[in-house]
Design a protein around this motif. Structure first.
Motif, PDB file in Angstrom:
ATOM      1  N   GLY A 242       0.814  -1.215   0.000  1.00  0.00           N
ATOM      2  CA  GLY A 242       0.000   0.000   0.000  1.00  0.00           C
ATOM      3  C   GLY A 242       0.843   1.259   0.000  1.00  0.00           C
ATOM      4  O   GLY A 242       0.347   2.353   0.267  1.00  0.00           O
ATOM      5  N   GLY A 243       2.134   1.113  -0.261  1.00  0.00           N
ATOM      6  CA  GLY A 243       2.980   2.302  -0.377  1.00  0.00           C
ATOM      7  C   GLY A 243       3.973   2.458   0.762  1.00  0.00           C
ATOM      8  O   GLY A 243       4.806   3.365   0.762  1.00  0.00           O
ATOM      9  N   LYS A 244       3.888   1.578   1.741  1.00  0.00           N
ATOM     10  CA  LYS A 244       4.791   1.703   2.912  1.00  0.00           C
ATOM     11  C   LYS A 244       6.223   1.278   2.552  1.00  0.00           C
ATOM     12  O   LYS A 244       7.180   1.737   3.146  1.00  0.00           O
ATOM     13  N   GLY A 245       6.321   0.372   1.602  1.00  0.00           N
ATOM     14  CA  GLY A 245       7.653  -0.146   1.227  1.00  0.00           C
ATOM     15  C   GLY A 245       7.786  -1.611   1.586  1.00  0.00           C
ATOM     16  O   GLY A 245       7.587  -1.985   2.742  1.00  0.00           O
ATOM     17  N   CYS A 246       8.077  -2.449   0.590  1.00  0.00           N
ATOM     18  CA  CYS A 246       8.226  -3.888   0.847  1.00  0.00           C
ATOM     19  C   CYS A 246       9.167  -4.483  -0.202  1.00  0.00           C
ATOM     20  O   CYS A 246       9.748  -3.751  -1.009  1.00  0.00           O
ATOM     21  N   HIS A 247       9.303  -5.817  -0.213  1.00  0.00           N
ATOM     22  CA  HIS A 247      10.265  -6.413  -1.137  1.00  0.00           C
ATOM     23  C   HIS A 247       9.820  -6.274  -2.592  1.00  0.00           C
ATOM     24  O   HIS A 247      10.638  -6.204  -3.505  1.00  0.00           O
ATOM     25  N   ILE A 248       8.498  -6.218  -2.812  1.00  0.00           N
ATOM     26  CA  ILE A 248       8.012  -6.140  -4.199  1.00  0.00           C
ATOM     27  C   ILE A 248       8.325  -4.766  -4.812  1.00  0.00           C
ATOM     28  O   ILE A 248       8.773  -4.667  -5.947  1.00  0.00           O
ATOM     29  N   CYS A 249       8.115  -3.714  -4.036  1.00  0.00           N
ATOM     30  CA  CYS A 249       8.396  -2.363  -4.573  1.00  0.00           C
ATOM     31  C   CYS A 249       9.810  -1.925  -4.201  1.00  0.00           C
ATOM     32  O   CYS A 249      10.171  -0.771  -4.382  1.00  0.00           O
ATOM     33  N   LYS A 250      10.592  -2.858  -3.675  1.00  0.00           N
ATOM     34  CA  LYS A 250      11.989  -2.600  -3.279  1.00  0.00           C
ATOM     35  C   LYS A 250      12.079  -1.405  -2.334  1.00  0.00           C
ATOM     36  O   LYS A 250      12.971  -0.551  -2.435  1.00  0.00           O
ATOM     37  N   GLY A 251      11.105  -1.327  -1.432  1.00  0.00           N
ATOM     38  CA  GLY A 251      11.141  -0.308  -0.375  1.00  0.00           C
ATOM     39  C   GLY A 251      10.691   1.083  -0.808  1.00  0.00           C
ATOM     40  O   GLY A 251      10.629   1.994   0.008  1.00  0.00           O
ATOM     41  N   THR A 252      10.341   1.250  -2.102  1.00  0.00           N
ATOM     42  CA  THR A 252      10.005   2.601  -2.574  1.00  0.00           C
ATOM     43  C   THR A 252       8.523   2.926  -2.433  1.00  0.00           C
ATOM     44  O   THR A 252       8.119   4.081  -2.469  1.00  0.00           O
ATOM     45  N   GLY A 253       7.702   1.903  -2.314  1.00  0.00           N
ATOM     46  CA  GLY A 253       6.256   2.128  -2.254  1.00  0.00           C
ATOM     47  C   GLY A 253       5.627   2.261  -3.643  1.00  0.00           C
ATOM     48  O   GLY A 253       4.405   2.351  -3.766  1.00  0.00           O
ATOM     49  N   TRP A 254       6.451   2.263  -4.706  1.00  0.00           N
ATOM     50  CA  TRP A 254       5.931   2.440  -6.068  1.00  0.00           C
ATOM     51  C   TRP A 254       6.477   1.358  -7.000  1.00  0.00           C
ATOM     52  O   TRP A 254       7.597   0.903  -6.835  1.00  0.00           O
ATOM     53  N   ILE A 255       5.669   0.979  -7.980  1.00  0.00           N
ATOM     54  CA  ILE A 255       6.103  -0.016  -8.962  1.00  0.00           C
ATOM     55  C   ILE A 255       5.930   0.570 -10.363  1.00  0.00           C
ATOM     56  O   ILE A 255       4.869   1.106 -10.693  1.00  0.00           O
ATOM     57  N   THR A 256       6.968   0.459 -11.185  1.00  0.00           N
ATOM     58  CA  THR A 256       6.896   0.969 -12.565  1.00  0.00           C
ATOM     59  C   THR A 256       6.284  -0.106 -13.464  1.00  0.00           C
ATOM     60  O   THR A 256       6.729  -1.247 -13.453  1.00  0.00           O
ATOM     61  N   VAL A 257       5.264   0.268 -14.216  1.00  0.00           N
ATOM     62  CA  VAL A 257       4.609  -0.730 -15.071  1.00  0.00           C
ATOM     63  C   VAL A 257       4.656  -0.386 -16.556  1.00  0.00           C
ATOM     64  O   VAL A 257       4.207  -1.168 -17.389  1.00  0.00           O
ATOM     65  N   GLY A 258       5.207   0.786 -16.908  1.00  0.00           N
ATOM     66  CA  GLY A 258       5.270   1.102 -18.328  1.00  0.00           C
ATOM     67  C   GLY A 258       5.882   2.467 -18.570  1.00  0.00           C
ATOM     68  O   GLY A 258       6.291   3.166 -17.635  1.00  0.00           O
ATOM     69  N   GLY A 259       5.958   2.809 -19.855  1.00  0.00           N
ATOM     70  CA  GLY A 259       6.481   4.105 -20.244  1.00  0.00           C
ATOM     71  C   GLY A 259       5.438   4.842 -21.063  1.00  0.00           C
ATOM     72  O   GLY A 259       4.556   4.213 -21.653  1.00  0.00           O
ATOM     73  N   ALA A 260       5.530   6.171 -21.096  1.00  0.00           N
ATOM     74  CA  ALA A 260       4.518   6.929 -21.833  1.00  0.00           C
ATOM     75  C   ALA A 260       4.996   8.356 -22.071  1.00  0.00           C
ATOM     76  O   ALA A 260       6.113   8.718 -21.692  1.00  0.00           O
ATOM     77  N   GLY A 261       4.144   9.150 -22.657  1.00  0.00           N
ATOM     78  CA  GLY A 261       4.459  10.554 -22.851  1.00  0.00           C
ATOM     79  C   GLY A 261       3.548  11.184 -23.884  1.00  0.00           C
ATOM     80  O   GLY A 261       2.650  10.528 -24.417  1.00  0.00           O
ATOM     81  N   LEU A 262       3.783  12.458 -24.119  1.00  0.00           N
ATOM     82  CA  LEU A 262       3.040  13.140 -25.187  1.00  0.00           C
ATOM     83  C   LEU A 262       3.802  12.927 -26.491  1.00  0.00           C
ATOM     84  O   LEU A 262       5.035  13.012 -26.517  1.00  0.00           O
ATOM     85  N   ILE A 263       3.070  12.621 -27.540  1.00  0.00           N
ATOM     86  CA  ILE A 263       3.718  12.260 -28.811  1.00  0.00           C
ATOM     87  C   ILE A 263       4.649  13.377 -29.287  1.00  0.00           C
ATOM     88  O   ILE A 263       4.249  14.553 -29.326  1.00  0.00           O
ATOM     89  N   HIS A 264       5.871  13.004 -29.610  1.00  0.00           N
ATOM     90  CA  HIS A 264       6.866  13.969 -30.088  1.00  0.00           C
ATOM     91  C   HIS A 264       6.380  14.579 -31.411  1.00  0.00           C
ATOM     92  O   HIS A 264       5.916  13.844 -32.292  1.00  0.00           O
ATOM     93  N   PRO A 265       6.484  15.928 -31.550  1.00  0.00           N
ATOM     94  CA  PRO A 265       6.017  16.571 -32.799  1.00  0.00           C
ATOM     95  C   PRO A 265       6.595  15.910 -34.049  1.00  0.00           C
ATOM     96  O   PRO A 265       5.898  15.752 -35.056  1.00  0.00           O
ATOM     97  N   LYS A 266       7.863  15.482 -33.969  1.00  0.00           N
ATOM     98  CA  LYS A 266       8.493  14.867 -35.148  1.00  0.00           C
ATOM     99  C   LYS A 266       7.765  13.579 -35.543  1.00  0.00           C
ATOM    100  O   LYS A 266       7.632  13.264 -36.717  1.00  0.00           O
ATOM    101  N   VAL A 267       7.326  12.811 -34.534  1.00  0.00           N
ATOM    102  CA  VAL A 267       6.643  11.542 -34.811  1.00  0.00           C
ATOM    103  C   VAL A 267       5.281  11.828 -35.445  1.00  0.00           C
ATOM    104  O   VAL A 267       4.868  11.154 -36.391  1.00  0.00           O
TER     105      VAL A 267
END
Ligand code: DAH
Length: 345
Positions: free
Chosen positions: A268-293
């Motif tokens: 729940g965000g306190k920090g454990c072995h799954i989130c490696k103590g950070t409380g957060w888990i990264t599940v993907g990448g994203a962003g606003l589409i680059h004008p060039k693309v």
């Protein structure tokens, strides 16, 4: 051997045989080209015509007798065999049925279908692209020219030369879709599929894995729209208590780029072995589409904008089902696959 001896020999032979094959062997022994009955006809040439007729008649009778005897045995054996077969195949309809092991859909497939349904509910279409892809779509048009350092992060399988490859990401479907739009209209698509990288297989790496790309092209789109969409996905997959956050990142095809984090479902965000103590888990990448693309896809970046995202399906499934070895997904062990079914319900 004379006629009588032949019959006696036959009768004693018949007594000692048990199989259809042995009956056929006897047929050869008595009636075959070099058989005992046939050999009697050999001397007929030296006889007078009258004698020949008499002996001939006699021999024919013998032949018939032998044939009849052997046929009798043959029929008896055939009947016995049939009865044995029927006995063995007797069906007892009162016996309980045998339950056959039934397969279940691969967990990755199920997760993809689940996400497809979620996104279709938000007006997205599902698009697919080729797995053998051109460098042009996989890298070049995604703002990753040759020699770009970000290419190194995706050690790629090239086919015959440096123009054709096994796609290292599902992102090429973004450009393919934009280019395929005759009237440059708004786009909402997700693209699930296999991708390939030159990684050595271990518990967390596989030379082939699964991604789901997302692309939304429209007017007046901001990071807030991406956040709202990601929020829905996170809550859908990991529960309503999940929170989401963006972390600044870099991808050549988005500007700005972010990492998609969810608050750890385990602690729940306190920090454990799954989130490696950070409380957060990264599940993907994203962003606003680059004008060039956008421009590469034939969209005027002064008018159009949008966001893109990419999830690793194996990573999502590993988190959702507590799987620690990515190779689990690629086994066809029903015992393993069926436990997912149970965990589902
Ligand atoms: N293609 C990226 C990868 O394989 C994932 C990704 C990141 C996709 C950001 C996107 C994006 O569409 O906007 O690492």
């Amino acid at each position: 051997m004379n006629k009588e001896e032949i019959i006696n020999s036959l009768l004693s032979d018949i007594k000692s045989i048990k199989t259809i094959k042995e009956v056929n062997d006897l047929k050869v022994k008595y009636l075959g080209k070099k058989g005992l009955v046939t050999s009697l006809t050999k001397n007929m040439r030296d006889l007078s015509e009258d004698e020949r007729r008499l002996v001939g008649k006699d021999l024919n009778e013998l032949k018939q007798q032998v044939t009849e005897k052997l046929d009798e045995v043959l029929i008896r054996f055939q009947e016995e065999e049939l009865n044995k077969k029927l006995e063995m195949e007797k069906i007892d309809v009162t016996l309980p049925g045998i339950s056959l092991p039934i397969g279940s859909p691969n967990i990755l497939e199920k997760l993809i279908e689940d996400l497809e349904e979620l996104f279709m509910g938000m007006g997205y279409d599902v698009k697919e692209g080729p797995e053998v892809e051109e460098d042009l779509y996989n890298f070049e048009l995604l703002n990753l020219p040759k020699g770009h350092p970000a290419r190194d992060a995706q050690d790629t399988f090239y086919t015959k030369d440096d123009t054709l490859l096994l796609r290292s990401q599902t992102s090429p479907v973004q450009v393919r879709t934009m280019l395929s739009m005759e009237n440059k209209e708004a786009i909402r698509i997700i693209c699930p599929g296999k991708v390939y990288r030159r990684d050595d297989d271990d518990a967390t790496h596989s030379h082939q894995f699964t991604q789901m790309e997302g692309l939304l092209v429209d007017k007046d789109i901001s990071l807030a729209d991406l956040k709202g969409t990601f929020d829905i996905v996170a809550k859908h997959l990991f529960g309503n208590d999940r929170e989401t956050r963006f972390r600044p990142s870099f991808y050549p095809f988005t500007e700005p780029s972010v990492e998609l984090d969810i608050s750890c479902f385990n602690c729940g965000g306190k920090g454990c072995h799954i989130c490696k103590g950070t409380g957060w888990i990264t599940v993907g990448g994203a962003g606003l589409i680059h004008p060039k693309v956008l421009e590469n896809g034939g969209y005027d970046s002064n008018i159009w904008g949008g966001f893109a995202f990419g999830f690793g399906i194996e990573r999502l499934a590993m988190l959702k089902y507590g799987i620690t070895d990515v190779r689990t997904f690629y086994t066809t062990d029903l015992r393993v696959m069926n436990t997912f079914d149970r965990r589902e319900s």
